[in-house]
Motif scaffolding. Structure first.
Motif, mmCIF file in Angstrom:
data_model
loop_
_atom_site.group_PDB
_atom_site.id
_atom_site.type_symbol
_atom_site.label_atom_id
_atom_site.label_comp_id
_atom_site.label_asym_id
_atom_site.label_seq_id
_atom_site.Cartn_x
_atom_site.Cartn_y
_atom_site.Cartn_z
ATOM 1 N N GLN A 13 0.833 -1.202 0.000
ATOM 2 C CA GLN A 13 0.000 0.000 0.000
ATOM 3 C C GLN A 13 0.869 1.255 0.000
ATOM 4 N N PRO A 14 0.340 2.364 -0.466
ATOM 5 C CA PRO A 14 1.115 3.621 -0.407
ATOM 6 C C PRO A 14 1.590 3.911 1.009
ATOM 7 N N GLY A 15 2.829 4.352 1.097
ATOM 8 C CA GLY A 15 3.439 4.596 2.402
ATOM 9 C C GLY A 15 4.184 3.394 2.959
ATOM 10 N N GLY A 16 4.014 2.254 2.325
ATOM 11 C CA GLY A 16 4.668 1.046 2.804
ATOM 12 C C GLY A 16 6.117 0.929 2.364
ATOM 13 N N SER A 17 6.720 -0.192 2.737
ATOM 14 C CA SER A 17 8.140 -0.423 2.451
ATOM 15 C C SER A 17 8.347 -1.799 1.843
ATOM 16 N N LEU A 18 9.368 -1.898 1.040
ATOM 17 C CA LEU A 18 9.844 -3.167 0.502
ATOM 18 C C LEU A 18 11.362 -3.122 0.442
ATOM 19 N N ARG A 19 11.965 -4.297 0.499
ATOM 20 C CA ARG A 19 13.416 -4.392 0.341
ATOM 21 C C ARG A 19 13.721 -5.364 -0.786
ATOM 22 N N LEU A 20 14.349 -4.863 -1.827
ATOM 23 C CA LEU A 20 14.737 -5.700 -2.948
ATOM 24 C C LEU A 20 16.155 -6.214 -2.736
ATOM 25 N N SER A 21 16.390 -7.431 -3.192
ATOM 26 C CA SER A 21 17.720 -8.022 -3.141
ATOM 27 C C SER A 21 18.102 -8.506 -4.533
ATOM 28 N N CYS A 22 19.391 -8.470 -4.801
ATOM 29 C CA CYS A 22 19.925 -8.986 -6.067
ATOM 30 C C CYS A 22 21.153 -9.819 -5.735
ATOM 31 N N ALA A 23 21.118 -11.079 -6.139
ATOM 32 C CA ALA A 23 22.238 -11.985 -5.897
ATOM 33 C C ALA A 23 22.977 -12.234 -7.203
ATOM 34 N N ALA A 24 24.278 -11.983 -7.195
ATOM 35 C CA ALA A 24 25.114 -12.229 -8.369
ATOM 36 C C ALA A 24 25.872 -13.534 -8.180
ATOM 37 N N SER A 25 25.872 -14.352 -9.213
ATOM 38 C CA SER A 25 26.604 -15.619 -9.149
ATOM 39 C C SER A 25 27.191 -15.927 -10.507
ATOM 40 N N GLY A 26 28.139 -16.851 -10.519
ATOM 41 C CA GLY A 26 28.761 -17.233 -11.776
ATOM 42 C C GLY A 26 30.270 -17.179 -11.681
ATOM 43 N N SER A 27 30.896 -17.169 -12.836
ATOM 44 C CA SER A 27 32.359 -17.184 -12.907
ATOM 45 C C SER A 27 32.861 -15.799 -13.295
ATOM 46 N N PHE A 28 33.351 -15.075 -12.339
ATOM 47 C CA PHE A 28 33.839 -13.732 -12.638
ATOM 48 C C PHE A 28 34.959 -13.345 -11.701
ATOM 49 N N PHE A 29 35.779 -12.385 -12.188
ATOM 50 C CA PHE A 29 36.856 -11.854 -11.357
ATOM 51 C C PHE A 29 36.333 -10.805 -10.382
ATOM 52 N N SER A 30 35.505 -9.909 -10.913
ATOM 53 C CA SER A 30 35.074 -8.789 -10.080
ATOM 54 C C SER A 30 33.794 -8.191 -10.627
ATOM 55 N N ILE A 31 33.101 -7.498 -9.751
ATOM 56 C CA ILE A 31 31.911 -6.731 -10.127
ATOM 57 C C ILE A 31 32.225 -5.264 -9.895
ATOM 58 N N GLU A 32 32.028 -4.475 -10.911
ATOM 59 C CA GLU A 32 32.296 -3.050 -10.784
ATOM 60 C C GLU A 32 31.012 -2.347 -10.332
ATOM 61 N N ASN A 33 30.473 -1.456 -11.129
ATOM 62 C CA ASN A 33 29.247 -0.769 -10.714
ATOM 63 C C ASN A 33 28.062 -1.727 -10.694
ATOM 64 N N MET A 34 27.173 -1.502 -9.739
ATOM 65 C CA MET A 34 25.888 -2.212 -9.681
ATOM 66 C C MET A 34 24.796 -1.176 -9.522
ATOM 67 N N GLY A 35 23.630 -1.515 -9.997
ATOM 68 C CA GLY A 35 22.552 -0.534 -9.887
ATOM 69 C C GLY A 35 21.178 -1.156 -10.010
ATOM 70 N N TRP A 36 20.201 -0.372 -9.621
ATOM 71 C CA TRP A 36 18.790 -0.733 -9.782
ATOM 72 C C TRP A 36 18.170 0.189 -10.826
ATOM 73 N N TYR A 37 17.435 -0.410 -11.740
ATOM 74 C CA TYR A 37 16.676 0.318 -12.736
ATOM 75 C C TYR A 37 15.222 -0.121 -12.613
ATOM 76 N N ARG A 38 14.333 0.674 -13.185
ATOM 77 C CA ARG A 38 12.931 0.277 -13.199
ATOM 78 C C ARG A 38 12.279 0.688 -14.513
ATOM 79 N N GLN A 39 11.232 -0.050 -14.842
ATOM 80 C CA GLN A 39 10.493 0.241 -16.070
ATOM 81 C C GLN A 39 9.012 0.052 -15.812
ATOM 82 N N ALA A 40 8.271 1.140 -15.953
ATOM 83 C CA ALA A 40 6.819 1.092 -15.829
ATOM 84 C C ALA A 40 6.215 0.889 -17.218
ATOM 85 N N PRO A 41 5.006 0.365 -17.305
ATOM 86 C CA PRO A 41 4.379 0.147 -18.620
ATOM 87 C C PRO A 41 4.332 1.433 -19.438
ATOM 88 N N GLY A 42 4.801 1.352 -20.667
ATOM 89 C CA GLY A 42 4.785 2.499 -21.551
ATOM 90 C C GLY A 42 5.932 3.463 -21.362
#
Length: 122
Positions: A13-42
């Motif tokens: 509901q409006p005024g509420g809270s959520l916490r998003l998480s993102c887990a990275a996995s795989g074969s890599f040396f390092s992770i540089e920048n990370m970010g959250w993006y969003r896309q609303a319909p249209g």
């Protein structure tokens, strides 16, 4: 290969809270920048918040003071704490990371998660 998996979306509901998480996995040396993006319909996909690997963060004006991005480099996790959510925050939220992989170590490449839906309504 690199996988980014988001979780934590849902309905609130409006005024509420959520916490998003993102887990990275795989074969890599390092992770540089990370970010959250969003896309609303249209709408185009837009940057919500970004966290560099040296600790610098920035966020969109529309979420300043309400959303907080954080990162755990040991666990390869990215978080987005969203408070005082508003209906205009409704969108699919995507995790993004610039990753230097074992197979292509010459530079970082962009990876995206599959997205998690956030719906804010009464």
């Amino acid at each position: 290969q690199v996988q980014l998996v988001e979780s934590g979306g849902g309905w609130v509901q409006p005024g509420g809270s959520l916490r998003l998480s993102c887990a990275a996995s795989g074969s890599f040396f390092s992770i540089e920048n990370m970010g959250w993006y969003r896309q609303a319909p249209g709408n185009q996909r837009e940057l919500v918040a970004r966290h560099t690997n040296n600790g610098f963060t920035n966020s969109a004006d529309s979420v300043k003071g309400r959303f907080t991005i954080s990162r755990d480099n040991v666990k390869n996790m990215l978080y987005l704490q969203m408070n005082n959510l508003m209906p205009e925050d409704t969108a699919v939220y995507y995790c993004n990371a610039a990753v230097v992989t074992l197979s292509r170590p010459e530079r970082s490449y962009q990876y995206w998660g599959q997205g998690t839906q956030v719906t804010v309504s009464s």
